[in-house]
Motif scaffolding. Structure first.
Motif, PDB file in Angstrom:
ATOM      1  N   THR A  75       0.832  -1.213   0.000  1.00 40.42           N
ATOM      2  CA  THR A  75       0.000   0.000   0.000  1.00 40.42           C
ATOM      3  C   THR A  75       0.864   1.259   0.000  1.00 40.42           C
ATOM      4  N   THR A  76       1.997   1.218   0.664  1.00 40.16           N
ATOM      5  CA  THR A  76       2.926   2.356   0.628  1.00 40.16           C
ATOM      6  C   THR A  76       3.397   2.588  -0.802  1.00 40.16           C
ATOM      7  N   LYS A  77       3.714   1.517  -1.530  1.00 37.96           N
ATOM      8  CA  LYS A  77       4.141   1.641  -2.930  1.00 37.96           C
ATOM      9  C   LYS A  77       3.023   2.219  -3.796  1.00 37.96           C
ATOM     10  N   ILE A  78       1.795   1.784  -3.557  1.00 31.36           N
ATOM     11  CA  ILE A  78       0.659   2.289  -4.338  1.00 31.36           C
ATOM     12  C   ILE A  78       0.492   3.785  -4.124  1.00 31.36           C
ATOM     13  N   ILE A  79       0.489   4.213  -2.868  1.00 33.33           N
ATOM     14  CA  ILE A  79       0.299   5.632  -2.546  1.00 33.33           C
ATOM     15  C   ILE A  79       1.431   6.469  -3.123  1.00 33.33           C
ATOM     16  N   THR A  80       2.658   5.993  -3.005  1.00 29.63           N
ATOM     17  CA  THR A  80       3.814   6.712  -3.555  1.00 29.63           C
ATOM     18  C   THR A  80       3.718   6.804  -5.075  1.00 29.63           C
ATOM     19  N   TYR A  81       3.301   5.723  -5.705  1.00 20.28           N
ATOM     20  CA  TYR A  81       3.168   5.679  -7.163  1.00 20.28           C
ATOM     21  C   TYR A  81       2.106   6.665  -7.663  1.00 20.28           C
ATOM     22  N   LEU A  82       1.009   6.778  -6.936  1.00 22.04           N
ATOM     23  CA  LEU A  82      -0.102   7.621  -7.376  1.00 22.04           C
ATOM     24  C   LEU A  82       0.063   9.085  -6.967  1.00 22.04           C
ATOM     25  N   GLU A  83       0.760   9.352  -5.880  1.00 21.16           N
ATOM     26  CA  GLU A  83       1.110  10.687  -5.400  1.00 21.16           C
ATOM     27  C   GLU A  83      -0.047  11.535  -4.885  1.00 21.16           C
ATOM     28  N   THR A  84      -1.125  11.675  -5.617  1.00 25.87           N
ATOM     29  CA  THR A  84      -2.218  12.562  -5.214  1.00 25.87           C
ATOM     30  C   THR A  84      -3.522  11.779  -5.138  1.00 25.87           C
ATOM     31  N   PRO A  85      -4.524  12.327  -4.460  1.00 26.90           N
ATOM     32  CA  PRO A  85      -5.807  11.613  -4.373  1.00 26.90           C
ATOM     33  C   PRO A  85      -6.365  11.265  -5.752  1.00 26.90           C
ATOM     34  N   LYS A  86      -6.862  10.070  -5.851  1.00 28.96           N
ATOM     35  CA  LYS A  86      -7.399   9.547  -7.109  1.00 28.96           C
ATOM     36  C   LYS A  86      -8.631   8.702  -6.836  1.00 28.96           C
ATOM     37  N   THR A  87      -9.346   8.407  -7.893  1.00 29.02           N
ATOM     38  CA  THR A  87     -10.391   7.402  -7.841  1.00 29.02           C
ATOM     39  C   THR A  87      -9.746   6.091  -8.263  1.00 29.02           C
ATOM     40  N   LEU A  88      -9.800   5.105  -7.369  1.00 26.26           N
ATOM     41  CA  LEU A  88      -9.206   3.795  -7.631  1.00 26.26           C
ATOM     42  C   LEU A  88     -10.323   2.772  -7.775  1.00 26.26           C
ATOM     43  N   LEU A  89     -10.310   2.057  -8.885  1.00 29.07           N
ATOM     44  CA  LEU A  89     -11.323   1.046  -9.187  1.00 29.07           C
ATOM     45  C   LEU A  89     -10.723  -0.327  -8.938  1.00 29.07           C
ATOM     46  N   PHE A  90     -11.258  -1.051  -7.960  1.00 26.70           N
ATOM     47  CA  PHE A  90     -10.714  -2.346  -7.560  1.00 26.70           C
ATOM     48  C   PHE A  90     -11.509  -3.479  -8.192  1.00 26.70           C
ATOM     49  N   TYR A  91     -10.829  -4.252  -9.035  1.00 28.46           N
ATOM     50  CA  TYR A  91     -11.436  -5.397  -9.708  1.00 28.46           C
ATOM     51  C   TYR A  91     -10.823  -6.680  -9.156  1.00 28.46           C
ATOM     52  N   GLY A  92     -11.639  -7.680  -8.981  1.00 26.99           N
ATOM     53  CA  GLY A  92     -11.153  -8.979  -8.527  1.00 26.99           C
ATOM     54  C   GLY A  92     -12.323  -9.798  -8.037  1.00 26.99           C
ATOM     55  N   GLU A  93     -12.155 -11.096  -8.068  1.00 23.28           N
ATOM     56  CA  GLU A  93     -13.238 -11.980  -7.644  1.00 23.28           C
ATOM     57  C   GLU A  93     -13.504 -11.839  -6.152  1.00 23.28           C
ATOM     58  N   MET A  94     -14.643 -12.334  -5.733  1.00 28.92           N
ATOM     59  CA  MET A  94     -15.021 -12.329  -4.322  1.00 28.92           C
ATOM     60  C   MET A  94     -13.945 -13.050  -3.512  1.00 28.92           C
ATOM     61  N   GLY A  95     -13.501 -12.437  -2.434  1.00 30.45           N
ATOM     62  CA  GLY A  95     -12.529 -13.057  -1.545  1.00 30.45           C
ATOM     63  C   GLY A  95     -11.075 -12.897  -1.928  1.00 30.45           C
ATOM     64  N   VAL A  96     -10.800 -12.108  -2.955  1.00 31.70           N
ATOM     65  CA  VAL A  96      -9.424 -11.950  -3.407  1.00 31.70           C
ATOM     66  C   VAL A  96      -8.629 -10.981  -2.520  1.00 31.70           C
ATOM     67  N   GLY A  97      -9.334 -10.137  -1.764  1.00 33.51           N
ATOM     68  CA  GLY A  97      -8.632  -9.228  -0.861  1.00 33.51           C
ATOM     69  C   GLY A  97      -8.801  -7.755  -1.158  1.00 33.51           C
ATOM     70  N   LYS A  98      -9.830  -7.401  -1.893  1.00 34.20           N
ATOM     71  CA  LYS A  98     -10.069  -5.980  -2.216  1.00 34.20           C
ATOM     72  C   LYS A  98     -10.295  -5.155  -0.950  1.00 34.20           C
ATOM     73  N   THR A  99     -11.186  -5.609  -0.101  1.00 37.79           N
ATOM     74  CA  THR A  99     -11.496  -4.872   1.126  1.00 37.79           C
ATOM     75  C   THR A  99     -10.282  -4.809   2.050  1.00 37.79           C
ATOM     76  N   THR A 100      -9.555  -5.889   2.154  1.00 39.20           N
ATOM     77  CA  THR A 100      -8.353  -5.921   2.994  1.00 39.20           C
ATOM     78  C   THR A 100      -7.326  -4.902   2.498  1.00 39.20           C
ATOM     79  N   LEU A 101      -7.132  -4.840   1.202  1.00 40.93           N
ATOM     80  CA  LEU A 101      -6.210  -3.867   0.619  1.00 40.93           C
ATOM     81  C   LEU A 101      -6.699  -2.438   0.871  1.00 40.93           C
ATOM     82  N   ILE A 102      -7.980  -2.205   0.701  1.00 40.53           N
ATOM     83  CA  ILE A 102      -8.546  -0.875   0.913  1.00 40.53           C
ATOM     84  C   ILE A 102      -8.414  -0.455   2.375  1.00 40.53           C
TER      85      ILE A 102
END
Length: 137
Positions: A14-41
């Protein structure tokens, strides 16, 4: 950007993601149920300074959190039946302000997501790692 990680490495990812994106963005999370979208968020919210408990807004559609510098909106559109339902929560107002918008199940609202949104696809691998791919929508 493509990253493979174990759940124990979530903070670093998550630190890498935030550093990569730099500023607030709309992030669209795709993945099957149970893959870890909520955990990542949840970890992203924590890294952005949210100190309160976070949870998936499955029934409310959106949860709002105050981060250290910005407001974070977490959306979960899994239960919507028709794309038009999100207009009832004022979706445009959320997407077009200087805030982080973290969206689970964006495939339910394909005609509403901002053109400049960032896509994050998560895949669960056979060795129980996850592979995350970040791209412009």
């Amino acid at each position: 950007m493509k990253l493979t990680y174990q759940l124990s490495e979530l903070k670093d990812i998550t630190t890498k993601i935030i550093t990569y994106l730099e500023t607030p963005k709309t992030l669209l999370f795709y993945g099957e149920m149970g893959v870890g979208k909520t955990t990542l968020i949840k970890e992203l919210a924590k890294q952005l300074g949210v100190t309160e408990a976070t949870s998936s807004p499955t029934f409310s559609l959106v949860n709002e959190y105050q981060g250290s510098e910005n407001t974070i909106f977490h959306f979960d559109f899994y239960r919507i039946k028709h794309e038009e339902e999100v207009y009832d929560i004022g979706i445009e107002e959320y997407f077009y302000q200087n805030s982080w918008c973290l969206v689970e199940w964006p495939e339910k609202i394909p005609n509403i997501t901002p053109e400049d949104a960032i896509t994050i696809r998560i895949h669960k691998n056979s060795d129980k790692t996850r592979t995350l791919e970040i791209s412009n929508s």
